[in-house]
Design an enzyme around this catalytic site. Sequence first.
Site, PDB file in Angstrom:
ATOM      1  N   GLU A  65      -6.626  -5.689   4.322  1.00 34.72           N
ATOM      2  CA  GLU A  65      -6.952  -6.869   3.513  1.00 34.72           C
ATOM      3  C   GLU A  65      -8.275  -6.696   2.765  1.00 34.72           C
ATOM      4  O   GLU A  65      -9.018  -7.665   2.567  1.00 34.72           O
ATOM      5  CB  GLU A  65      -6.987  -8.136   4.385  1.00 34.72           C
ATOM      6  N   THR A  95       0.824  -1.217   0.000  1.00 33.24           N
ATOM      7  CA  THR A  95       0.000   0.000   0.000  1.00 33.24           C
ATOM      8  C   THR A  95       0.858   1.267   0.000  1.00 33.24           C
ATOM      9  O   THR A  95       1.954   1.301   0.533  1.00 33.24           O
ATOM     10  CB  THR A  95      -0.900   0.070   1.248  1.00 33.24           C
ATOM     11  N   GLY A 103       3.856  -3.129   8.019  1.00 32.53           N
ATOM     12  CA  GLY A 103       4.336  -3.412   9.371  1.00 32.53           C
ATOM     13  C   GLY A 103       5.790  -3.842   9.342  1.00 32.53           C
ATOM     14  O   GLY A 103       6.209  -4.553   8.438  1.00 32.53           O
TER      15      GLY A 103
END
Lengths: 659, 659
Positions: free
Chosen positions: A421, A139, A178
């Site tokens: 997701e 993203t 992350g």
Amino acid sequence: MNPDIRRERENATFSTELLTNILDGDQEKTRRRREIVSLVCSDPDFEHEDLNFLSRSERYEAAVKKSAQMILKMREYGVSDPEEIYCYKSSVHRGRSEPLDLHLGMFLPTLLNQATPEQQERFLMPAWNLEIIGTYAQTEIGHGTHLRGLETTATYDPATQEFVLNSPTVTSIKWWPGGLGKTANHAVVLAQLHTQGKCRGLHAFIVPIRSTSSHKPLPGVEVGDIGPKFGFDEVDNGYLKFANVRVPRGNMLMKYAQVEPDGTYQKAPSDKLTYGTMVFIRSMIVGDSARALSKASTIAIRYSAVRHQSELRPGEAEPQILDYQTQQQKLFPLLATAYAFQFVGQYMTQTYHRITGDINQGDYTELPELHALAAGLKAFTTWAANAGIEECRMACGGHGYSRCSSLPDIYVNFTPSCTYEGENTVMMLQTARYLVKSYRQARDGQQLRGVVSYLNEADRRLRTQPVSAAPQLDADDLPGLVEAYKLRAASLVALAAKNLQAQLQKGKRQEDAWNSTAVDLVRASDAHCHYVVVKLFSSKLEEVQDSEVHSVLATLALLYALHGISQRSGDFLQAGLLSVSQLPRVSQKLKELLARVRPNAVALVDAFDYRDEMLNSVLGRYDGNVYENMFEWARKSPLNRTEVHESYYKYLKPLQAKL
Amino acid sequence: MNPDIRRERENATFSTELLTNILDGDQEKTRRRREIVSLVCSDPDFEHEDLNFLSRSERYEAAVKKSAQMILKMREYGVSDPEEIYCYKSSVHRGRSEPLDLHLGMFLPTLLNQATPEQQERFLMPAWNLEIIGTYAQTEIGHGTHLRGLETTATYDPATQEFVLNSPTVTSIKWWPGGLGKTANHAVVLAQLHTQGKCRGLHAFIVPIRSTSSHKPLPGVEVGDIGPKFGFDEVDNGYLKFANVRVPRGNMLMKYAQVEPDGTYQKAPSDKLTYGTMVFIRSMIVGDSARALSKASTIAIRYSAVRHQSELRPGEAEPQILDYQTQQQKLFPLLATAYAFQFVGQYMTQTYHRITGDINQGDYTELPELHALAAGLKAFTTWAANAGIEECRMACGGHGYSRCSSLPDIYVNFTPSCTYEGENTVMMLQTARYLVKSYRQARDGQQLRGVVSYLNEADRRLRTQPVSAAPQLDADDLPGLVEAYKLRAASLVALAAKNLQAQLQKGKRQEDAWNSTAVDLVRASDAHCHYVVVKLFSSKLEEVQDSEVHSVLATLALLYALHGISQRSGDFLQAGLLSVSQLPRVSQKLKELLARVRPNAVALVDAFDYRDEMLNSVLGRYDGNVYENMFEWARKSPLNRTEVHESYYKYLKPLQAKL
């Protein structure tokens, strides 16, 4: 143990242990899960101060420490089965996300699935030994769910046989991955591949981003943490910006698509290959919804059993707040929902594994249906759990607002699943696309199979059955209620499809017609998912042997189904599945079911079998000794480390002198 | 300025300035508000780092610093009108709570209202000059809304003419009062008064808790911070435990009830005296709901105007996400709700002031109705705003989850209002008590006045009107919709009252019957409040002169009313106010209204007139330059202060060596 909560357990009508086995899968699985959780909880290397008392930097550090220990210990103990890894990992991190999540859950699997043997040779062992710590950088600041819009470029330079990575705009900066902010030294980067003057769409590249010796960012790489979030304090979600960063040709993951040395592009044989992972992750999220909501219900119901408040009868002792009908009305439908979602989660995992077998044989027949189901159920369950956790928190009154309840933490760490997701509304619209397509196929005479087979008759039924012919819905008859949910879904899918058709007939373009009907389409998907959940809960009952457990689960299933009908009674009335004169009976029956759940409520949350260490909630303690422990917890909190806070000397004392 | 958002403003059909004046009250009020906000925002003494980057202790310290400055400056500038103090204070603290809130908002007013002249002499000036910093210690660890259950004791000892304060149980520890943890040196303590061997109920005592010279806890006093919470990081909510703490007889607030030197107790002439404050605070919370939701809508709608995502039409540019019907369906009803609540808040304030005049004349006639209305509307508006803020956050996708959006902060600081000043469900049941009482009076032939006058005909209407006689509800006719809401409320009040009656006729005791009907009673209150909101929104339109502003507000009012009907269509169908065949028209009309609001959406949130400094949201910036500022914000965040986090050297590097 608190006498109230002991009495609750004594009064239960069924064996919690049997129910725990059903939730785990079987007795052996319960045993093994407990063994692993025990191993972690008794390990002093995983102890640390309450995370609520730490700064974000300290929380990140505590998580890195635990993750490092965890990697060592899983090797030491030989924990290698994926389910056991999951169990060990979530025991260590108490169900929270952690800095190595994307390394373990995305970077390594991507290497395994998309790297050539030569690439696996080069990257896999170092990654396994954490010389390479990876993340998955997909993203961007300007694009999330809509992947085609990603802007990062990887341009092939045949002169040096390298790809040149760039972030051409502000919106193209990678955002959210992350472990990217501080932890990772490599990233799988999704970028638009340009070669021989053409854009070839998104491809994955292994890009070193920090030095493996000094851990400092490499030239051309700007990387850092994206700053504090609602939750996820342990995770260094990061940003990543490229200025002419070069990686060798061999760093594009080339198992499927390839770029030859001269820049010639060979496309992948199929685009269904990455499809499976997406479905798998979404299926797993259904289980996350169940777990989050079952934790929250455990806390709220145990606390409601020990909390006494107000008076029902003048002069008598204050009742447990669990005895208030309004409290039952808040908590018991959520408890039923937690059970429903547990069973839906089991079904999704089983179905995924079953279909994976077919997929490995090259048979993709069932994939579209599973894909549509996973998308919709991901949205349906995360939305419901998300709202439900907050209802549980507020049902605990003021103390639910304290971090010692753990409810704020459960919420902030769960709520992103409504977005990640696949953003939930987008997911619902994907399911709707499948439903409308199926509906049209059925209307055109095709015989549908699988879960959408009810659409075979949707059109005919709606044309022939007048509203006045409402069947006498029986509030006690679960199969009858499942049928009602089915017909409601059929009716709303048909309605959405017709509204869509009407827009098209007005001459609107396909896309505009779709957007003008989007509200109806989401509503149809929601009804479809609701039907699936009710149906799966009902089917699960058939597997339950023990009559006492069966009885209590049947009560919950009925409560879940009737509560949904009362919440959306307009839909059921509109579809002619219910008549106005039946509504009082539905309300009455619901109240009876609340009373019937009441004696088993604590036992039903005990059956979720969360150890105190996993809940980390003063309100949800197994022993019910809430207040003294709340006081202990508060005394240890950081602001109490000094008797007088320094701001007194800096600001208040001088002010008192001035006034 | 971002061109998308500029274009939105250019396309608006009405003057935002006129609408801002309506929201403020008038043009002069807008001017003065802006003047005060400007004064604060341009004052370098109030500048500090982004609170999101600070630890809790630092946040508390920053708040103490600002509060101290604020006290000095308000004196310097002569800000003394209550409304202006409120405006100044919320500008300084950006609408957040702060450590001196209870000193200013509860301790001082309690002195003014309940202290004798002699006590005022003794305490008021020191409190005004912050030598005495007070808090209001009411709730205990075991009791919140149910005040009679409080356990702290104050036992009069005639030998020394002192009260002896004790916390006899763990549950009796004072818990939650703001400013108690670290800031206050005095507390108004609510305790059960014992004198001459009898308990005389709750009374208020001024109790020194910390030394005015050293700020250390006094002997017998155990006091501290209750630890981290979901939000309220700037406030030191505290605990307080007494072991034989003695205060002179003159420290009981004795304007009304008294204890004579020998211990003789004189009770207060009326118990209605503290009633007014409670009603006032709950009325104010309605305004808080409006503000919180209007801030959240401002952020979500502005961001949706600059965020482009996905594709509607293949090959064309990505649309603003505000163009998606599903996004409009999420945000526009909330925008309409924010407006509705603004007007309800205005009404409540006006009504309170009007009735206060009567109360000061000893006329309590209207107080019970206002009390019931304030309780219900407090619950109705806080619940709706609470859920709405989270919908706004999630409508911003992943970036809503970042603290830079400010949406998490708005939520965590607003959500306690569902619990404090009367837990919402308890509030709804209080309103229900008034509604049932009124219903019975009407049934018994009494002619009701005021907002419940619709109950005069509820009973008769329900008996005479068969369901089939559903009027043709007109989706364009706002007065007709108000009427429908009224009849729905009447129908649900009647239903609850009848269910209650049926329980009583079964021989249940009053209290048990009440509890067995609680779900219906809450539902009735909710419908009553919903009716009041729709009605007040509709009435407000009559005051609006400007035709363009009138037109856009009328659209919002219609949207608010119809959205509620579609959400609770079962209620309207059940009450015979709507027929199944009308539902498609309601859905269709709603979609039309979303499209009609669309061009004015940004201007409608602009009219709320929040300066960027007050919103503190990167997503909600007035200029729409979201992404570059998000990147800037992230770069400044604490984890980026070092290139390599220390945990790398401590845990990751050693691990890499081991594996």
